[in-house]
Motif scaffolding. Structure first.
Motif, short mmCIF file in Angstrom:
data_model
loop_
_atom_site.label_atom_id
_atom_site.label_comp_id
_atom_site.label_asym_id
_atom_site.label_seq_id
_atom_site.Cartn_x
_atom_site.Cartn_y
_atom_site.Cartn_z
N SER A 2 -18.25 -17.06 -54.80
CA SER A 2 -18.60 -18.16 -55.42
C SER A 2 -18.25 -17.99 -56.97
O SER A 2 -18.14 -16.88 -57.60
N SER A 3 -18.07 -19.06 -57.64
CA SER A 3 -17.43 -19.08 -59.00
C SER A 3 -18.66 -18.78 -59.92
O SER A 3 -20.15 -18.82 -59.66
N HIS A 4 -18.52 -18.34 -61.21
CA HIS A 4 -19.51 -18.34 -62.19
C HIS A 4 -20.37 -19.72 -62.50
O HIS A 4 -21.58 -19.63 -62.72
N ARG A 5 -19.79 -20.73 -62.25
CA ARG A 5 -20.46 -21.86 -62.67
C ARG A 5 -21.40 -22.08 -61.65
O ARG A 5 -22.56 -22.69 -61.57
N ASP A 6 -20.99 -21.91 -60.21
CA ASP A 6 -22.01 -21.95 -59.06
C ASP A 6 -23.13 -21.27 -59.18
O ASP A 6 -24.33 -21.43 -58.84
N ASP A 7 -23.01 -20.00 -59.66
CA ASP A 7 -23.92 -19.01 -59.72
C ASP A 7 -24.91 -19.35 -60.86
O ASP A 7 -26.21 -19.06 -60.62
N ALA A 8 -24.59 -19.97 -61.73
CA ALA A 8 -25.53 -20.39 -63.00
C ALA A 8 -26.52 -21.46 -62.47
O ALA A 8 -27.39 -21.66 -63.07
N LEU A 9 -26.04 -22.39 -61.50
CA LEU A 9 -26.83 -23.50 -60.96
C LEU A 9 -27.73 -23.22 -59.63
O LEU A 9 -28.47 -23.92 -59.14
N SER A 10 -27.63 -21.90 -59.38
CA SER A 10 -28.50 -21.61 -58.10
C SER A 10 -29.37 -20.38 -58.28
O SER A 10 -28.98 -19.27 -58.89
N TRP A 11 -30.22 -20.06 -57.48
CA TRP A 11 -30.93 -18.87 -57.38
C TRP A 11 -31.06 -18.39 -55.97
O TRP A 11 -31.11 -19.13 -55.09
N ASP A 12 -30.98 -17.16 -55.98
CA ASP A 12 -31.23 -16.51 -54.39
C ASP A 12 -32.58 -17.12 -54.14
O ASP A 12 -33.62 -16.85 -54.43
N GLY A 13 -32.52 -17.72 -52.93
CA GLY A 13 -33.72 -17.82 -52.23
C GLY A 13 -34.15 -19.53 -52.53
O GLY A 13 -35.39 -19.78 -51.96
N ASP A 14 -32.82 -20.42 -52.83
CA ASP A 14 -33.47 -21.72 -53.24
C ASP A 14 -33.69 -22.34 -51.66
O ASP A 14 -34.30 -23.34 -51.74
#
Length: 173
Positions: A2-14
């Motif tokens: 995933s891109s850095h933008r997608d990583d910033a908007l989600s957490w592991d375990g959402d």
């Protein structure tokens, strides 16, 4: 990947199913009153008809009791309400300081008008009035909606303004 933008908007375990909010309670088949109670007023005929059709049992009594307890249970306040009450509580604390400073500035003038005992009693009552209002509001509105509690707290902010401090300040006469 995933891109850095997608990583910033989600957490592991959402997508964890244990984080879901509790499901809404299932509606009961027919409303019933606990044993010994009778419904009066508009719409009470349907309750009388339902109680005649289905005899009350101990299980339905305990269910009705549980539902009544859930309705009267205190709901936790939201974040905005907690922050608002915290800010208002801080304003009340500043009001106490304002009443103390303003009252001490009036002490010299008050000796010509009232006795020392009367001045001290009114001084401490005025200084503690914001604390008393805040505590009383919390005590009397614990089963009310949050907006009612906040409205009473704001009413206290308007009514309990420390006028001796506002009119003279810390350096005025």
């Amino acid at each position: 990947m995933s891109s850095h933008r997608d990583d910033a908007l989600s957490w592991d375990g959402d997508d964890d199913p244990t984080l879901d909010v509790a499901p809404a309670p299932a509606p009961t088949a027919s409303p019933s009153l606990p044993k010994g109670y009778s419904a009066v007023g508009k719409g009470s005929e349907s309750l009388h008809d339902a109680s005649k059709a289905v005899p009350a049992t101990d299980e339905s009594d305990s269910t009705a009791l549980r539902e009544a307890e859930e309705r009267t249970a205190v709901r936790p306040m939201g974040n905005a309400a907690l922050v608002t009450i915290g800010v208002v509580g801080g304003a009340y604390a500043l009001y106490v300081v304002g009443w103390v400073i303003g009252g001490l500035r009036l002490q010299g003038l008050a000796q010509y008008l009232v006795t020392d005992f009367m001045f001290l009693a009114s001084f401490w009552l005025a200084a503690l009035a914001p604390v008393i209002w805040f505590g009383t509001t919390f005590l009397l509105t614990r089963h009310s909606k949050t907006w009612v509690r906040i409205a009473w707290l704001f009413a206290g902010l308007i009514l309990l303004v420390p006028w001796p401090f506002v009119m003279t300040g810390t350096v005025g006469q």
